[in-house]
Motif scaffolding. Structure first.
Motif, short mmCIF file in Angstrom:
data_model
loop_
_atom_site.label_atom_id
_atom_site.label_comp_id
_atom_site.label_asym_id
_atom_site.label_seq_id
_atom_site.Cartn_x
_atom_site.Cartn_y
_atom_site.Cartn_z
N ALA A 109 0.82 -1.22 0.00
CA ALA A 109 0.00 0.00 0.00
C ALA A 109 0.85 1.26 0.00
O ALA A 109 0.40 2.32 -0.46
N LEU A 110 2.07 1.16 0.51
CA LEU A 110 2.94 2.32 0.58
C LEU A 110 3.90 2.41 -0.60
O LEU A 110 4.71 3.32 -0.67
N SER A 111 3.79 1.48 -1.53
CA SER A 111 4.65 1.51 -2.71
C SER A 111 4.36 2.75 -3.54
O SER A 111 3.20 3.11 -3.72
N PRO A 112 5.41 3.39 -4.06
CA PRO A 112 5.17 4.58 -4.89
C PRO A 112 4.67 4.27 -6.29
O PRO A 112 4.41 5.18 -7.06
N GLY A 113 4.55 2.99 -6.63
CA GLY A 113 4.07 2.63 -7.96
C GLY A 113 5.10 1.80 -8.71
O GLY A 113 5.95 1.16 -8.13
N ALA A 114 4.99 1.84 -10.03
CA ALA A 114 5.84 1.00 -10.87
C ALA A 114 7.23 1.62 -10.99
O ALA A 114 7.44 2.55 -11.77
N VAL A 115 8.16 1.10 -10.19
CA VAL A 115 9.51 1.65 -10.16
C VAL A 115 10.49 0.72 -10.87
O VAL A 115 11.35 1.16 -11.63
N GLY A 116 10.39 -0.58 -10.62
CA GLY A 116 11.34 -1.53 -11.19
C GLY A 116 11.16 -1.73 -12.68
O GLY A 116 10.12 -1.44 -13.25
N TRP A 117 12.22 -2.24 -13.30
CA TRP A 117 12.19 -2.46 -14.75
C TRP A 117 11.17 -3.50 -15.15
O TRP A 117 10.58 -3.41 -16.23
N GLU A 118 10.96 -4.52 -14.32
CA GLU A 118 10.04 -5.59 -14.70
C GLU A 118 8.62 -5.06 -14.88
O GLU A 118 7.93 -5.40 -15.84
N GLU A 119 8.17 -4.20 -13.94
CA GLU A 119 6.80 -3.70 -14.03
C GLU A 119 6.70 -2.39 -14.79
O GLU A 119 5.61 -1.95 -15.12
N ASN A 120 7.83 -1.75 -15.08
CA ASN A 120 7.81 -0.48 -15.79
C ASN A 120 8.97 -0.42 -16.78
O ASN A 120 9.87 0.40 -16.65
N PRO A 121 8.97 -1.29 -17.79
CA PRO A 121 10.10 -1.34 -18.72
C PRO A 121 10.28 -0.07 -19.54
O PRO A 121 11.37 0.22 -20.00
N ASP A 122 9.20 0.69 -19.73
CA ASP A 122 9.29 1.92 -20.50
C ASP A 122 9.77 3.09 -19.66
O ASP A 122 9.97 4.19 -20.18
N ARG A 123 9.93 2.87 -18.36
CA ARG A 123 10.38 3.89 -17.43
C ARG A 123 9.46 5.10 -17.45
O ARG A 123 9.87 6.26 -17.49
N SER A 124 8.15 4.82 -17.44
CA SER A 124 7.16 5.90 -17.39
C SER A 124 7.28 6.65 -16.07
O SER A 124 7.46 6.05 -15.01
N ALA A 125 7.15 7.96 -16.13
CA ALA A 125 7.31 8.78 -14.94
C ALA A 125 6.15 8.58 -13.97
O ALA A 125 4.99 8.41 -14.37
#
Length: 240
Positions: A41-57
């Motif tokens: 619940a406290l995660s800032p969102g998709a930070v890692g490459w696996e879940e955010n390969p496009d490196r969306s801000a």
């Protein structure tokens, strides 16, 4: 160990060596409970490459509506981060720490203090800086980082351009960057490298680095340094 013959991770990420610890001695049952129940619940969102390969801000306006956002790099046991969150309810604070035991300690402190203006990234701060919008952070903290005392390991320190340039990119012009350390050679390297990344040192006299900031809370790392006879230094920089 994964094969590093390529310069890419299987996820598509560039290889980044990490030299610190991810986990220490076994977690207490209560600490494991905090990780299981609170961390997602406290995660800032998709930070890692696996879940955010496009490196969306990350969308900081959605994460912390109407708030300035601060960043703490390596929050240790979380004393300072929770202190700042409790003292500055109108600010959002993102903390990065790959050492899972420290993350668990922070989560317990968050529960005790009942602060709701924090996000926790249990990983490398470099991955977080990849996905923070440019010029989005108002203040950053680097407090008692791993000193890597051997000369051949100085390149592992945070105060190298590999880390400082991405940090400078996500800080707003005029943003404050605080560094606390008890290692004289770390002070030397900080004063040498941080200005190269686009910062000015805000010191007019000795008290500006010998005395702690007015809103400072002494951490367990500082208490250890004092017990062992080392002198803390408090360095303040401003993003140009």
């Amino acid at each position: 160990m994964a094969d590093q013959s390529s310069d890419k991770h299987p996820s598509g990420a560039p290889w980044r060596n990490f030299y610190g610890r991810f986990k220490g001695k076994g977690l207490r049952d209560s600490q494991q409970k905090y990780l299981d129940e609170d961390l997602a619940a406290l995660s800032p969102g998709a930070v890692g490459w696996e879940e955010n390969p496009d490196r969306s801000a990350l969308d900081l306006a959605e994460m912390f509506p109407g708030k300035d956002v601060w960043l703490e790099v390596g929050f240790g046991g979380g004393e300072h981060m929770v202190h700042q969150a409790a003292s500055n309810r109108d600010v959002g604070i993102i903390g990065c720490e790959p050492y899972i035991n420290g993350v668990a300690m922070l989560l317990g402190k968050i529960r005790d203090a009942e602060v709701d203006n924090v996000k926790v990234h249990p990983g490398d701060a470099r991955d977080m800086m990849d996905v923070l919008p440019a010029q989005s952070i108002s203040k950053a903290f680097l407090l008692y980082p791993d000193p890597w005392p051997k000369k051949r390991h100085h390149r592992r320190r945070f105060v190298t351009q590999e880390h400082l340039q991405p940090l400078a990119e996500v800080l707003k012009p005029g943003a404050i960057f605080r560094v606390a350390t008890d290692i004289p050679d770390y002070v030397r390297q900080t004063l040498q490298e941080v200005p190269k990344a686009g910062f000015e040192w805000l010191a007019e006299g000795p008290t500006d680095w010998r005395e702690p900031w007015g809103d400072w809370i002494s951490t367990r790392y500082e208490q250890k340094a004092l017990r062992e006879g080392r002198t803390p230094h408090y360095l303040t920089f401003r993003r140009l």
